[in-house]
Design an enzyme around this catalytic site. Sequence first.
Site, PDB file in Angstrom:
ATOM      1  CB  ALA A  89      -0.937  -0.034   1.081  1.00 48.29           C
ATOM      2  CG  ASP A  99      -0.080   2.985   4.789  1.00 44.76           C
ATOM      3  OD1 ASP A  99      -0.745   3.488   5.865  1.00 44.76           O
ATOM      4  OD2 ASP A  99       1.083   2.974   5.030  1.00 44.76           O
ATOM      5  CG  PHE A 100      -4.141  -2.216   5.907  1.00 43.33           C
ATOM      6  CD1 PHE A 100      -5.163  -1.584   5.397  1.00 43.33           C
ATOM      7  CD2 PHE A 100      -3.841  -3.480   5.737  1.00 43.33           C
ATOM      8  CE1 PHE A 100      -6.258  -2.119   4.689  1.00 43.33           C
ATOM      9  CE2 PHE A 100      -5.010  -4.232   4.780  1.00 43.33           C
ATOM     10  CZ  PHE A 100      -6.237  -3.729   4.452  1.00 43.33           C
ATOM     11  NE  ARG A 101      -0.388  -4.464   9.313  1.00 42.42           N
ATOM     12  CZ  ARG A 101      -0.949  -4.805   8.139  1.00 42.42           C
ATOM     13  NH1 ARG A 101      -0.610  -4.226   7.221  1.00 42.42           N
ATOM     14  NH2 ARG A 101      -1.576  -6.077   8.350  1.00 42.42           N
ATOM     15  CG  ASN A 172      -0.778  -1.945  -3.469  1.00 45.41           C
ATOM     16  OD1 ASN A 172      -0.843  -2.060  -2.179  1.00 45.41           O
ATOM     17  ND2 ASN A 172      -0.175  -1.050  -3.808  1.00 45.41           N
ATOM     18  CG  ASP A 174      -4.111   0.821  -5.707  1.00 49.43           C
ATOM     19  OD1 ASP A 174      -3.637   0.193  -6.502  1.00 49.43           O
ATOM     20  OD2 ASP A 174      -3.215   1.261  -4.920  1.00 49.43           O
ATOM     21  CG  HIS A 191      -3.402  -9.478  -1.061  1.00 48.39           C
ATOM     22  ND1 HIS A 191      -2.751  -8.671  -0.001  1.00 48.39           N
ATOM     23  CD2 HIS A 191      -2.733 -10.795  -0.969  1.00 48.39           C
ATOM     24  CE1 HIS A 191      -1.967  -9.582   0.617  1.00 48.39           C
ATOM     25  NE2 HIS A 191      -1.998 -10.502   0.205  1.00 48.39           N
ATOM     26  CB  CYS A 328       7.726   4.378  -2.735  1.00 48.22           C
ATOM     27  SG  CYS A 328       7.394   3.147  -1.499  1.00 48.22           S
TER      28      CYS A 328
END
Length: 364
Positions: A89, A99-101, A172, A174, A191, A328
């Site tokens: 993510a 993102d998640f975390r 991802n 998306d 996923h 990134c």
Amino acid sequence: MDKEIKEDRRDKNPDEEKPHISPKSSETEDYSEMERLGRYLAQKLRLIDFSGNDQRDESQRILRELSLDGIVEYIKENTNCKIITMAGAGISTSAGIPDFRSPSSGLYHKLEKYNLPHPQAIFELDFFMKNPEPFFTLARDLMPEGFKPTTCHYFIRLLWEKGLLLRHYTQNIDTLERIAGLPSDKLVEAHGTFHTGRCLKCRAPYTLSWMKEKIMGGIIPKCEECNEGIVKPDIIFFGEMLPERFQVLADRDFVQADLLIIMGSSLVVQPFASLIDRVRTTCPRLLINNEKVGMQDRLSRFLGLRQGLVFDSRNTHGGRDVAWLGDCDAGCQLLADKLGWRDDLQALIQREHESLNSGNRSDN
Ligand code: CNA
């Protein structure tokens, strides 16, 4: 076969929420003793294979230096370098998708309003069957609606255009890799994806545009064929099997890779995270991320098992894992600059963004 399928269910790592703790300096000194003992025991117990490439002369370094420059030199020297990229993510956060975390900006931080038993419940099939509303509310934030691929996505496409990309493995959902123009044969959406959907009762297929209309309008998408089932986007929930394509291609690709680049992932969701250990022991691994992740734990180190990333030049052949910590996009831009691809990357981004702005999408 049965066993393989079971292993490929999407699992939460039991250590998922535990922070990675870097060894303290006093502990580091104990490691060489412990490592020697561990390797001896592991060899006796035949836990690892010390034959083949691992027996190469120590002077045969894999990377001249453990840095981005070392990786750049390695790519330039290997003209037919087969590169696998792995992403999470974090490569899409600069596009505006949380993102998640990540603390405070991550989705898990924002789930309190949904009153979930625990944050992952939103992506668990059992919970979804009973209560799909939280997922579809969240899906509105994640739907590929007006988001543009990032520098990082276009860098991956550039690797493909340069003939260096063996495959891109993404967690991802998306679809930004598709929108960036990466051909579907170069892409493994481990996923699943929002690109398509299915009725959970009669399995009737649905398109992204059909689901998008309902989800963005705040309506839970119901199947128009059987008039009963809920239409769930083809994203893999915890406990569901990963696409067969993931298993088939991972078996084939990772043993052939000459370089692995991991970007924007906390590397905690299995089996995706363990892909990093499926490349050969002489294959360099570059992590571009805000934080160090996926590191070898103490037991694996003690037993001499090759699991996890080891950012340590004392390792075999002077080490092979490099961490570039930061954004990134910045990491990919720097890598492109050092490879002499600055103009190519800029031109690609400009051309593609113009085409997206004018409504001529190049996703597949
Ligand atoms: P994660 O666990 O949220 O980890 C993201 C990682 O990226 C963390 O280590 C962050 O520090 C790092 N990071 C975040 N932003 C940046 C940035 N700009 N530059 C560098 N590093 C950054 O996400 P994972 O992908 O590891 O977890 C797997 C889940 C997340 C998958 O199952 C996905 O389906 C799921 N997910 C996907 C999306 C998406 O499709 N964009 C969004 C949210 C969650």
